[in-house]
Scaffold this motif. Structure first.
Motif, PDB file in Angstrom:
ATOM      1  N   ALA A 259       1.260  -1.021  -0.091  1.00 45.03           N
ATOM      2  CA  ALA A 259       0.185  -0.769  -0.001  1.00 45.03           C
ATOM      3  C   ALA A 259       0.637   1.184   0.172  1.00 45.03           C
ATOM      4  N   VAL A 260       2.056   1.439   0.399  1.00 44.15           N
ATOM      5  CA  VAL A 260       2.867   2.360   0.492  1.00 44.15           C
ATOM      6  C   VAL A 260       3.577   2.832  -0.325  1.00 44.15           C
ATOM      7  N   VAL A 261       4.462   1.682  -0.881  1.00 41.14           N
ATOM      8  CA  VAL A 261       4.729   1.485  -1.977  1.00 41.14           C
ATOM      9  C   VAL A 261       4.151   2.530  -3.121  1.00 41.14           C
ATOM     10  N   LEU A 262       2.789   1.449  -3.561  1.00 46.05           N
ATOM     11  CA  LEU A 262       1.408   1.892  -4.926  1.00 46.05           C
ATOM     12  C   LEU A 262       1.785   3.440  -3.683  1.00 46.05           C
ATOM     13  N   MET A 263       1.079   3.936  -3.024  1.00 46.08           N
ATOM     14  CA  MET A 263       0.969   5.355  -3.027  1.00 46.08           C
ATOM     15  C   MET A 263       2.219   6.120  -3.221  1.00 46.08           C
TER      16      MET A 263
ATOM     17  N   VAL B 237      -6.989   7.654  -2.912  1.00 48.26           N
ATOM     18  CA  VAL B 237      -5.870   7.170  -1.889  1.00 48.26           C
ATOM     19  C   VAL B 237      -7.136   5.694  -1.439  1.00 48.26           C
ATOM     20  N   LEU B 238      -7.616   5.497  -0.779  1.00 49.78           N
ATOM     21  CA  LEU B 238      -8.227   4.808  -0.416  1.00 49.78           C
ATOM     22  C   LEU B 238      -7.861   3.477  -1.079  1.00 49.78           C
ATOM     23  N   MET B 239      -8.427   3.862  -2.361  1.00 49.55           N
ATOM     24  CA  MET B 239      -8.634   3.167  -3.665  1.00 49.55           C
ATOM     25  C   MET B 239      -6.763   2.439  -4.335  1.00 49.55           C
ATOM     26  N   MET B 240      -5.617   3.598  -3.865  1.00 47.93           N
ATOM     27  CA  MET B 240      -4.572   3.087  -4.355  1.00 47.93           C
ATOM     28  C   MET B 240      -3.580   2.217  -2.834  1.00 47.93           C
ATOM     29  N   ILE B 241      -4.504   2.428  -1.942  1.00 45.97           N
ATOM     30  CA  ILE B 241      -4.049   1.510   0.286  1.00 45.97           C
ATOM     31  C   ILE B 241      -4.516   0.535  -0.840  1.00 45.97           C
ATOM     32  N   THR B 242      -5.716   0.352  -0.939  1.00 49.28           N
ATOM     33  CA  THR B 242      -6.824  -1.662  -1.544  1.00 49.28           C
ATOM     34  C   THR B 242      -5.403  -1.806  -2.816  1.00 49.28           C
ATOM     35  N   LEU B 243      -5.256  -2.038  -3.601  1.00 53.28           N
ATOM     36  CA  LEU B 243      -4.658  -2.006  -4.705  1.00 53.28           C
ATOM     37  C   LEU B 243      -3.398  -2.361  -4.254  1.00 53.28           C
ATOM     38  N   GLY B 244      -3.211  -1.609  -3.814  1.00 49.98           N
ATOM     39  CA  GLY B 244      -1.244  -1.887  -3.416  1.00 49.98           C
ATOM     40  C   GLY B 244      -1.628  -2.913  -2.309  1.00 49.98           C
ATOM     41  N   ALA B 245      -2.740  -2.873  -1.412  1.00 52.02           N
ATOM     42  CA  ALA B 245      -2.144  -4.086  -0.145  1.00 52.02           C
ATOM     43  C   ALA B 245      -2.419  -5.581  -0.306  1.00 52.02           C
ATOM     44  N   ALA B 246      -3.569  -5.510  -1.806  1.00 54.55           N
ATOM     45  CA  ALA B 246      -4.221  -7.319  -2.795  1.00 54.55           C
ATOM     46  C   ALA B 246      -2.900  -6.816  -2.987  1.00 54.55           C
ATOM     47  N   ALA B 247      -1.691  -6.450  -3.148  1.00 54.53           N
ATOM     48  CA  ALA B 247      -0.727  -6.761  -4.487  1.00 54.53           C
ATOM     49  C   ALA B 247       0.693  -7.659  -4.032  1.00 54.53           C
ATOM     50  N   GLY B 248       0.213  -6.491  -2.662  1.00 57.33           N
ATOM     51  CA  GLY B 248       1.497  -7.043  -1.747  1.00 57.33           C
ATOM     52  C   GLY B 248       1.417  -8.350  -0.742  1.00 57.33           C
ATOM     53  N   GLU B 249      -0.083  -8.695  -0.769  1.00 56.20           N
ATOM     54  CA  GLU B 249       0.005  -9.173  -0.079  1.00 56.20           C
ATOM     55  C   GLU B 249      -0.429 -10.654  -1.087  1.00 56.20           C
ATOM     56  N   HIS B 250      -1.144 -10.853  -2.065  1.00 54.15           N
ATOM     57  CA  HIS B 250      -1.184 -12.294  -2.809  1.00 54.15           C
ATOM     58  C   HIS B 250      -0.208 -11.795  -3.936  1.00 54.15           C
ATOM     59  N   LEU B 251       0.373 -11.057  -3.955  1.00 48.79           N
ATOM     60  CA  LEU B 251       1.315 -11.285  -5.529  1.00 48.79           C
ATOM     61  C   LEU B 251       2.661 -10.930  -5.326  1.00 48.79           C
ATOM     62  N   LEU B 252       3.401 -10.746  -4.451  1.00 49.03           N
ATOM     63  CA  LEU B 252       3.952  -9.950  -4.172  1.00 49.03           C
ATOM     64  C   LEU B 252       5.130 -10.720  -3.501  1.00 49.03           C
ATOM     65  N   LYS B 253       4.543 -10.900  -2.555  1.00 55.34           N
ATOM     66  CA  LYS B 253       4.776 -11.501  -1.342  1.00 55.34           C
ATOM     67  C   LYS B 253       6.751 -11.737  -1.085  1.00 55.34           C
ATOM     68  N   ARG B 254       7.211 -12.234  -1.048  1.00 53.65           N
ATOM     69  CA  ARG B 254       8.365 -12.081  -0.212  1.00 53.65           C
ATOM     70  C   ARG B 254       9.348 -12.041  -1.739  1.00 53.65           C
ATOM     71  N   SER B 255       8.902 -11.857  -2.642  1.00 56.89           N
ATOM     72  CA  SER B 255       9.809 -11.879  -4.487  1.00 56.89           C
ATOM     73  C   SER B 255      10.778  -9.983  -4.223  1.00 56.89           C
ATOM     74  N   ALA B 256      12.058 -10.186  -4.551  1.00 56.95           N
ATOM     75  CA  ALA B 256      12.254  -9.238  -4.898  1.00 56.95           C
ATOM     76  C   ALA B 256      12.408  -8.769  -5.835  1.00 56.95           C
ATOM     77  N   LEU B 257      12.019 -10.005  -7.377  1.00 52.32           N
ATOM     78  CA  LEU B 257      12.023  -9.188  -7.963  1.00 52.32           C
ATOM     79  C   LEU B 257      10.916  -8.646  -8.845  1.00 52.32           C
ATOM     80  N   ARG B 258       9.592  -9.272  -7.754  1.00 53.35           N
ATOM     81  CA  ARG B 258       8.186  -8.372  -8.454  1.00 53.35           C
ATOM     82  C   ARG B 258       7.931  -7.179  -7.579  1.00 53.35           C
ATOM     83  N   TRP B 259       9.021  -7.542  -6.815  1.00 53.95           N
ATOM     84  CA  TRP B 259       8.899  -5.650  -5.540  1.00 53.95           C
ATOM     85  C   TRP B 259       9.563  -4.531  -6.112  1.00 53.95           C
TER      86      TRP B 259
END
Length: 463
Positions: free
Chosen positions: A68-72, A282-304
């Protein structure tokens, strides 16, 4: 600013932001440019920190909060539908404080709802009160919308179903009723004010382009989707998404009902209810960023890395396209690269303090100008322009006549002949002009570059 002073004073009526910045400059003895850059960086940090705090209330997964913070962070320059706002201004303004304060007030409301001791409630109350106080004294209009956000969130967080349903509905109805009362009893506007009002097309929803309408609908659909997921579990992020949808729908209804170009008065339009969509984005960016971090990016440095740099490169490229003739960061000690800004800086150091300037009415839209503000850089008086001063005249109807006179006098200034310029400007006591390169003139022009000329009107002319 000894001429057209009302367009400067109007910014000081309800906000303590400018006096506070001036006080910091006086107390630290640092240059204004240094203070502006420092405070701008502080407000960016405060916004991202506030996003981290509020996401800590919504998500237990650290990857979700980081996403969420990164996408914001990479979305700060995203425009908010057709409201003439972006998530965060690319320079220091009162809105730079308004956004983090609103987020902190919402965070305090979550703290209050979860508090189990008197001490915790006091801490939450202190944080929320401080955020609302700073918001109110720096940007009263955004404070009104921020308080509305907090009150609706408070109702939705209540453990009593009647408060959640009827309290929320009552607040929405109250907002609509208040708009109706303000519109009904608004004072009569001066002659010619409609010309000023329609120059701010974004006030009127019916004048928006299709893609701006899409920018209004899409965030509400995204937040509605998030609010409808896992309905059996009243997770905090669902409640916050619901708040965003309710605020957005209420603001849209108010705009549709009362913000009309054909209305007898335009008080509700001047209040710009659709600016409530800033927090929704802002809430939209938080929601989308959090969903990406939690379900897509996880612990992959390349994805981040891709998630951080690819959107960042896109946004940087867009900004360079919008402002191609200015440096991305204007360091206080650096010479300006923008040639309009060079001319304005020359004016600051080489013309009398009581000099009165005229520029093309729409000079901020001129080639290579990049929306550099004449008064801010040149520190000299000027006839009112179309963009910034038009915005001030639109919310201060008493400035209508002066603004219209300025538009007429400066329309197509660079394309006029000297005789026309003198006929239009001499009665207004203008003694200097800024013309675009290619203008034909016999005036004395002590400064010129590839883009502009700075010329002095002659004291006596014979044609």
């Amino acid at each position: 600013y000894r001429h057209s002073t009302a367009f400067v004073d109007a910014h000081l009526r309800y906000s303590l932001f400018a006096p506070a910045v001036a006080g910091i400059v006086g107390a630290t003895h640092l240059s204004l440019a240094t203070i502006l850059l420092t405070l701008h960086l502080v407000t960016i940090w405060a916004t991202l920190f506030a996003v981290w705090l509020i996401t800590s209330q919504l998500y237990t997964d650290r990857s979700a909060r980081t996403g969420a913070v990164v996408l914001m962070a990479v979305s700060l320059t995203v425009p908010v539908a057709g409201t003439s706002l972006i998530l965060m201004d690319p320079y220091l303004t009162a809105r730079s404080l308004a956004l983090p304060c609103t987020l902190l007030a919402l965070t305090a409301m979550f703290d209050w709802s979860r508090a189990t001791t008197v001490r915790e409630r006091r801490h939450a109350l202190a944080l929320g009160s401080l955020a609302i106080l700073i918001l109110a004294v720096t940007h009263p209009l955004m404070a009104a919308y921020g308080i509305g956000d907090v009150l609706i969130l408070a109702c939705l967080l209540s453990t009593h179903p009647s408060v959640r349903i009827w309290g929320t509905a009552g607040l929405c109805a109250l907002a609509t009723l208040l708009a109706a009362v303000l519109q009904t009893f608004a004072p009569t506007e001066p002659a010619g004010y409609l010309q000023v009002a329609v120059s701010r097309y974004y006030w009127f929803l019916f004048k928006w382009q299709w893609y701006e309408i899409f920018g209004l609908i899409a965030p509400l659909l995204i937040l509605t989707l998030m609010a409808s997921l896992n309905r059996a579990s009243p997770r905090p992020h669902r409640i916050l998404a619901t708040m965003g949808v309710i605020v957005g729908l209420t603001a849209t209804i108010v705009a549709l009902l009362f913000a009309h170009e054909s209305a007898a008065v335009h008080l509700v339009a001047r209040l710009q209810p659709l600016r409530a969509f800033q927090i929704i984005y802002v809430l939209m960016m938080i929601t989308l960023g959090a969903a990406a971090g939690e379900h897509l990016l996880k612990r992959s440095a390349l994805r981040w890395a891709a998630f951080t740099f690819l959107p960042g490169i896109i946004m940087y490229s867009v900004q360079r396209t919008i402002y191609p003739s200015s440096t991305p960061i204007e360091w206080p000690s650096a010479e300006p690269s923008n040639q309009w800004q060079q001319a304005f800086s020359w004016i600051a150091g080489n013309t009398p303090q009581d000099a009165f300037f005229a520029l093309d009415a729409k000079y901020t839209s001129a080639l290579r100008e990049d929306t550099q503000s004449f008064r801010a850089v040149a520190e000299r008086s000027a006839l009112p322009d179309f963009s910034k001063d038009g915005g001030e005249a639109s919310i201060t109807p008493q400035l209508t006549a002066t603004w219209i006179i300025g538009q007429v006098a400066q329309k197509g200034l660079s394309a006029q002949a000297d005789k026309e310029r003198i006929a239009h400007l001499r009665p207004l006591n203008v003694d200097w002009v800024v013309l675009q390169q290619g203008a034909t003139t016999s005036f004395d022009c002590p400064f010129r570059n590839d883009v502009v000329l700075v010329c002095k009107l002659p004291s006596r002319v014979t044609f």
